[in-house]
Design an enzyme around this catalytic site. Structure first.
Site, PDB file in Angstrom:
ATOM      1  N   HIS A 265      37.773  30.587  51.600  1.00 59.72           N
ATOM      2  CA  HIS A 265      37.471  31.971  52.525  1.00 59.72           C
ATOM      3  C   HIS A 265      38.553  31.656  53.842  1.00 59.72           C
ATOM      4  O   HIS A 265      38.925  32.671  54.403  1.00 59.72           O
ATOM      5  CB  HIS A 265      36.113  32.040  52.551  1.00 59.72           C
TER       6      HIS A 265
ATOM      7  N   ASP B 298      37.889  32.973  41.936  1.00 58.67           N
ATOM      8  CA  ASP B 298      36.735  32.382  41.247  1.00 58.67           C
ATOM      9  C   ASP B 298      36.992  32.271  39.844  1.00 58.67           C
ATOM     10  O   ASP B 298      36.550  31.062  39.185  1.00 58.67           O
ATOM     11  CB  ASP B 298      35.495  33.095  41.586  1.00 58.67           C
TER      12      ASP B 298
ATOM     13  N   CYS C   9      41.202  41.532  42.110  1.00 59.80           N
ATOM     14  CA  CYS C   9      41.199  41.512  43.559  1.00 59.80           C
ATOM     15  C   CYS C   9      41.337  40.013  44.237  1.00 59.80           C
ATOM     16  O   CYS C   9      40.860  39.888  45.454  1.00 59.80           O
ATOM     17  CB  CYS C   9      40.043  42.404  44.357  1.00 59.80           C
TER      18      CYS C   9
HETATM   19  C1  PEP Z   1      37.513  36.147  43.829  1.00 57.38           C
HETATM   20  O1  PEP Z   1      36.893  35.581  43.477  1.00 57.38           O
HETATM   21  O2  PEP Z   1      38.894  36.348  43.264  1.00 57.38           O
HETATM   22  C2  PEP Z   1      37.344  37.138  44.878  1.00 57.38           C
HETATM   23  C3  PEP Z   1      38.105  38.095  45.027  1.00 57.38           C
HETATM   24  O3  PEP Z   1      36.342  36.844  45.882  1.00 57.38           O
HETATM   25  P1  PEP Z   1      36.038  35.754  46.646  1.00 57.38           P
HETATM   26  O4  PEP Z   1      37.451  35.090  47.114  1.00 57.38           O
HETATM   27  O5  PEP Z   1      35.348  36.375  47.823  1.00 57.38           O
HETATM   28  O6  PEP Z   1      35.160  35.017  46.150  1.00 57.38           O
HETATM   29 MG    MG Z   2      34.656  35.601  44.212  1.00 56.74          MG
END
Ligand code: PEP
Ligand code: MG
Length: 599
Positions: free
Chosen positions: A198, A465, A512
């Site tokens: 993140h 993820d 995403c």
């Molecule tokens: C993902 O896991 O691809 C996602 C968009 O969520 P985050 O990166 O916030 O876990």
């Molecule tokens: Mg995620």
């Protein structure tokens, strides 16, 4: 010992090039002692000021503790132990020793304090008198508190320097990153982290070049007098470059910027393939302010609104506050769909206000929907009520993170129905038929997409993820980052089956995760049949150009070929070949930034 011009291959986590002097962020080493760090003469006043601030804060904390103990235990004696600590905090000889170390030896405040406490601790520990011996423990206790208060200070970025700096640190938490002043920080280089942690996601949103996987020896050796280059395209770090290398990187940064500026001018062009297949381009947002990027980027939806920003590192927001925020977001987006992801706390986003217990493996623990359905249902209900109410102001999609079972979805739907009844009774306006979707980010969700699709209105594939859980690698661990391959056929197969399940259930599917933002994967995602690509706003321009350069027909063929590849390198090659043929200017940017770049 580092030599001038030395160049290191590290991990690229946020694109861009930064050239500048270093701003080291002080951390403790693994034994708990601060790293010995030298400061420059000009930093002396600010280091002294930091010590005084830490003393003030410590005094306040001790006084508050003393009062609390007095009230709670109703014991004057127990509260009295803090008298000795308070005396130490204000002990002039201790302070003088710390200040001397800062002024004369040019040590950082942390190290000066640590060394002083060690020195006095040893002196007292060697005294025969039992009472005085015990003072050694008091000194260490107070020193620990002072050190904690020093390190929790806003010591990022540079205090009173006017020049912009590159932060160098062993780690940067997401909240520290969010707090960086982009007017003073050129970029950052850290030891722990990877492209999908993140911290990296925030860096890209903030348009800060960044690299990770920098060895601890380099981080501990660099000082405020060193100049470095970080290349967030190819993952390089160069120490004290010569003038020619510096110039060549400056030119590259300029040409990348110029190329980017031409792409940005295409923001009003339709994101469709040469044979007319349109992809929805969406942005990932983390705050109300980010919504303005929708128009700038020429995107037509918010594919992911991370709501964690309202919960981390601050007092928890109540229903009214959340309602206002979601309402503002929906109004700001006008009629564009806004996909609000419910609270996804856990993994690397931990907060003492929210978690009731520590876990050994937070990424595999009570994260996202699990936390919301079990430990913090109170927070979840408040968030859902706020969302249901705000939904009447725009085009809301509610998205559930970290789903791994159909039962979780069914439970959320029951909860939503209950909350709707409550709102009805209260005579409050709310959306009657909320659009509800799930993130496909666990292999279980991808494999059960068929079944999940019967109960939801859309899927959004969270590749950050999905790769982590499929490849069994911690996404923030630079030591296994070499296995982080979104084009791995295992991942492509999971995406393909998710798209097939979406088709069967006649629902919409987006991506995403970071994969959607990387030009080299776009032909694969388009070819696999996803409808929407959602990413940090700065990436939209390049992705639009890729989409407009390829045909859907060829992308489909490419994806089919990639699915049949034996490994990630082969499937990536297939995609890059299409890019090379159809969008050579993009492919050459990727290629150029893959080379080390030193002259
Ligand atoms: C993902 O896991 O691809 C996602 C968009 O969520 P985050 O990166 O916030 O876990
Ligand atoms: Mg995620």
């Amino acid at each position: 010992m580092l030599t001038s011009g030395q160049s290191f291959q590290v991990l690229a986590i946020s694109p861009g090039i930064a050239v500048g002097r270093v701003q080291p962020v002080r951390r403790k080493n693994s034994s708990g002692a601060p790293v010995l760090e030298m400061i420059s003469e000009e930093q002396v006043p600010s280091e002294l000021a930091r010590v005084r601030m830490a003393i003030d804060k410590t005094r306040q904390q001790l006084t508050a503790l003393q009062t609390a103990v007095r009230e709670k235990l109703n014991s004057q004696d127990d509260a009295g132990i803090f008298d000795a600590h308070l005396l130490l905090v204000d002990d002039r000889s201790l302070l003088r020793e710390v200040e001397t170390r800062i002024k004369k030896r040019l040590w950082s405040a942390e190290y000066a304090l640590y060394d002083t406490a060690e020195h006095f601790g040893k002196v007292f520990a060697n005294i025969q008198d039992e009472f005085l011996k015990e003072r050694a423990a008091d000194i260490r206790d107070v020193a620990d508190r002072l050190l904690n208060n020093l390190s929790s200070q806003e010591n990022i970025p540079a205090d009173d320097r006017d020049d912009c700096r590159i932060i160098i640190a062993s780690t940067l938490s997401p909240s520290e990153t969010a707090g960086l002043d982009t007017r003073k920080v050129l970029g950052f280089a850290i030891e722990t982290g990877s492209a999908t942690c993140h911290t990296a996601i925030l860096a890209r949103s903030m348009k800060l070049p960044a690299v990770a996987g920098v060895p601890a020896e380099i981080i501990n050796t660099l000082s405020a007098d060193d100049k470095i280059i970080i290349d967030g395209f190819s993952g390089r770090l160069i120490v004290n470059p010569d003038a020619r290398t510096e110039e060549s990187y400056r030119l590259r940064a300029e040409s990348a910027q110029a190329f980017y500026s031409t792409l940005v001018q295409e923001s009003s062009l339709r994101p469709e393939t040469t044979d007319g297949f349109e992809i929805e381009l969406a942005i990932n947002a983390g705050s109300v302010e980010d919504i303005s990027e929708l128009k700038t980027a020429g995107a037509s939806a918010v594919g992911l609104l991370r709501t964690e920003f309202m919960f981390l590192g601050r007092e928890l927001p109540d229903e009214e506050e959340q309602f206002e925020v979601y309402k503002q977001v929906l109004i700001a987006a006008e009629d564009a769909p806004v996909t609000v992801r419910t609270l996804d706390i856990g993994g690397d986003k931990l907060d003492n206000n929210i978690f009731r217990s520590l876990e050994a493996n937070p990424f595999l623990g009570l994260r996202g929907i699990r936390l919301c359905l079990f430990e913090r249902r109170d927070l979840f209900e408040t968030q859902l009520r706020a969302l249901l109410r705000a939904g009447v102001y725009g085009n809301l999609r509610i998205m559930l993170p970290m789903v791994s079972s159909v039962l979780e979805v069914l439970e959320v739907k029951l909860l939503i129905a209950d909350l709707q009844q409550q709102l009805e009774k209260e005579n409050v306006e709310f959306v009657r038929h909320p659009v509800i979707g799930v993130m496909i980010e666990t292999p279980a969700a991808a494999l059960m997409a068929d079944e999940l699709g019967r109960h939801v209105d859309f899927f959004s594939i969270g590749t950050n993820d999905l790769v982590q859980y499929t490849m069994a690698i911690d996404r923030g661990n630079e030591r296994v980052a070499y296995l982080y391959k979104p084009a791995h056929p295992a991942i492509l197969k999971l995406i393909a089956s998710t798209v097939a399940a979406a088709r069967k259930n006649n629902i919409f599917v987006g991506v995403c995760g970071q994969m959607a933002a990387e030009p080299e994967f776009v032909p694969l995602l388009v070819g696999l049949g996803v409808h929407e690509l959602s990413m940090e706003p700065p990436s939209v321009a390049m992705v639009r150009r890729v989409i407009r350069s390829i045909s859907f027909y060829e992308a489909e063929k490419t994806a089919a070929q990639a699915l049949a590849c034996p490994n990630a390198a082969a499937s990536l090659e297939v995609s890059l070949n299409l890019l090379k043929r159809c969008a050579p200017e993009i492919s050459s940017v990727l290629k150029k930034t893959d080379e080390s770049g030193e002259s």
